[in-house]
Motif scaffolding. Structure first.
Motif, PDB file in Angstrom:
ATOM      1  N   LEU A  32      44.200  43.950  30.755  1.00 15.27           N
ATOM      2  CA  LEU A  32      44.931  44.530  31.882  1.00 15.27           C
ATOM      3  C   LEU A  32      44.477  43.981  33.232  1.00 15.27           C
ATOM      4  O   LEU A  32      45.205  44.067  34.219  1.00 15.27           O
ATOM      5  CB  LEU A  32      44.760  46.052  31.905  1.00 15.27           C
ATOM      6  N   ALA A  33      43.238  43.438  33.271  1.00 10.83           N
ATOM      7  CA  ALA A  33      42.668  43.025  34.551  1.00 10.83           C
ATOM      8  C   ALA A  33      41.857  41.745  34.402  1.00 10.83           C
ATOM      9  O   ALA A  33      41.185  41.536  33.397  1.00 10.83           O
ATOM     10  CB  ALA A  33      41.779  44.127  35.109  1.00 10.83           C
ATOM     11  N   LEU A  62      46.081  43.321  36.849  1.00  9.11           N
ATOM     12  CA  LEU A  62      45.214  43.686  37.958  1.00  9.11           C
ATOM     13  C   LEU A  62      44.339  42.483  38.298  1.00  9.11           C
ATOM     14  O   LEU A  62      43.955  41.708  37.416  1.00  9.11           O
ATOM     15  CB  LEU A  62      44.344  44.882  37.582  1.00  9.11           C
ATOM     16  N   ASN A  96      45.244  45.112  46.909  1.00 14.79           N
ATOM     17  CA  ASN A  96      45.156  45.217  45.450  1.00 14.79           C
ATOM     18  C   ASN A  96      44.109  44.313  44.814  1.00 14.79           C
ATOM     19  O   ASN A  96      44.025  44.230  43.586  1.00 14.79           O
ATOM     20  CB  ASN A  96      46.528  44.918  44.836  1.00 14.79           C
ATOM     21  N   SER A 208      44.126  53.456  30.390  1.00 14.54           N
ATOM     22  CA  SER A 208      44.711  52.396  31.208  1.00 14.54           C
ATOM     23  C   SER A 208      45.289  52.953  32.506  1.00 14.54           C
ATOM     24  O   SER A 208      45.204  52.313  33.558  1.00 14.54           O
ATOM     25  CB  SER A 208      45.787  51.659  30.412  1.00 14.54           C
ATOM     26  N   THR A 209      45.857  54.146  32.434  1.00 16.43           N
ATOM     27  CA  THR A 209      46.392  54.781  33.642  1.00 16.43           C
ATOM     28  C   THR A 209      45.280  55.060  34.640  1.00 16.43           C
ATOM     29  O   THR A 209      45.424  54.804  35.846  1.00 16.43           O
ATOM     30  CB  THR A 209      47.107  56.095  33.282  1.00 16.43           C
ATOM     31  N   LYS A 212      44.140  51.810  36.347  1.00 17.28           N
ATOM     32  CA  LYS A 212      45.072  51.379  37.386  1.00 17.28           C
ATOM     33  C   LYS A 212      44.974  52.256  38.624  1.00 17.28           C
ATOM     34  O   LYS A 212      45.125  51.775  39.750  1.00 17.28           O
ATOM     35  CB  LYS A 212      46.490  51.381  36.827  1.00 17.28           C
ATOM     36  N   TRP A 215      41.608  51.178  40.438  1.00 19.81           N
ATOM     37  CA  TRP A 215      41.557  49.787  40.925  1.00 19.81           C
ATOM     38  C   TRP A 215      42.171  49.708  42.316  1.00 19.81           C
ATOM     39  O   TRP A 215      43.212  50.274  42.566  1.00 19.81           O
ATOM     40  CB  TRP A 215      42.375  48.917  39.963  1.00 19.81           C
TER      41      TRP A 215
END
Length: 220
Positions: A32-33, A62, A96, A208-209, A212, A215
């Motif tokens: 995811l990142a 991410l 971000n 995962s939520t 996010k 981050w």
């Protein structure tokens, strides 16, 4: 997730120009990142940083940037880091992008000192409005073993490197880690690879939520 840490998700990779990685394959494998090397010392900048940032954004990953520490003057290192990530050129990107100091033994000359670590993170805070993450393993444990919790490093989220079954030995300066790098691709618990490639992999304790949502700041 690492087979040894319940409740964690194995979704973070860190790479640099020498990493032979397909970000699309990484995403397909559940990543995811991505935290990419941006700079080192006072003059070195990673040639693949900008291209991979563009690719990662297109994939919806991410994004983060790290600076590899050295014993060079801190002001020059901070300037090199923020120049490499093009801080201030695009507020959307800035907002971000996770920022991180990679505190490891220097590739050239002396290591960054304890005092300079504190100065580096303070200067980044002054120039960006946020505390960067601090990454480290053995050198971090040795340097910060007896650190005063009032030092500025304590205000920074911890990205802890320990290739062990558990993230043991975290310096008392930090009550917890934000990310745990559990393998360098060769050492530490499974899983270690993506499509037969071995990479530095890190986990986050949560969903995962939640990753996010936290981050790129991971407030202490």
């Amino acid at each position: 997730m690492p087979h040894t840490l319940d409740g964690s998700i194995d979704v973070v990779l860190d790479v640099y120009h020498g990493s032979d990685i397909s970000l699309a394959d990484a995403k397909s494998a559940g990543v995811l990142a991505v935290i990419h090397k941006a700079s080192e010392g006072a003059t070195v900048q990673d040639a693949k940083y900008a291209k991979r940032r563009h690719e990662a954004r297109g994939l919806g990953l991410l994004w983060g940037a790290y600076h590899y520490a050295s014993g060079m003057p801190v002001q020059l290192q901070v300037s090199n880091f923020l120049d490499a990530v093009q801080w201030g050129a695009d507020s959307g990107l800035d907002e971000n992008t996770l920022l991180c100091l990679d505190f490891e033994p220097s590739h050239s000359g002396p290591d960054m000192s304890f005092h300079d670590v504190c100065t580096f993170v303070s200067m980044v805070r002054e120039k960006t409005g946020r505390w960067p993450m601090i990454y480290g393993g053995a050198l971090l444990r040795e340097t910060f073993a007896a650190a005063n919790p009032s030092c500025d490093a304590a205000k920074c989220p911890l990205w802890y490197a320990r290739y062990n079954d558990k993230p043991v030995g975290i310096p008392g300066l930090w009550p917890k880690f934000a990310l745990w790098q559990y393998t360098d691709g060769a050492n530490g618990p499974q899983p270690r690879n993506i499509n037969d490639g071995h990479f530095d992999r890190s986990c986050f304790v949560g969903t995962s939520t939640e990753l996010k949502q936290q981050w790129p700041l991971f407030k202490q």
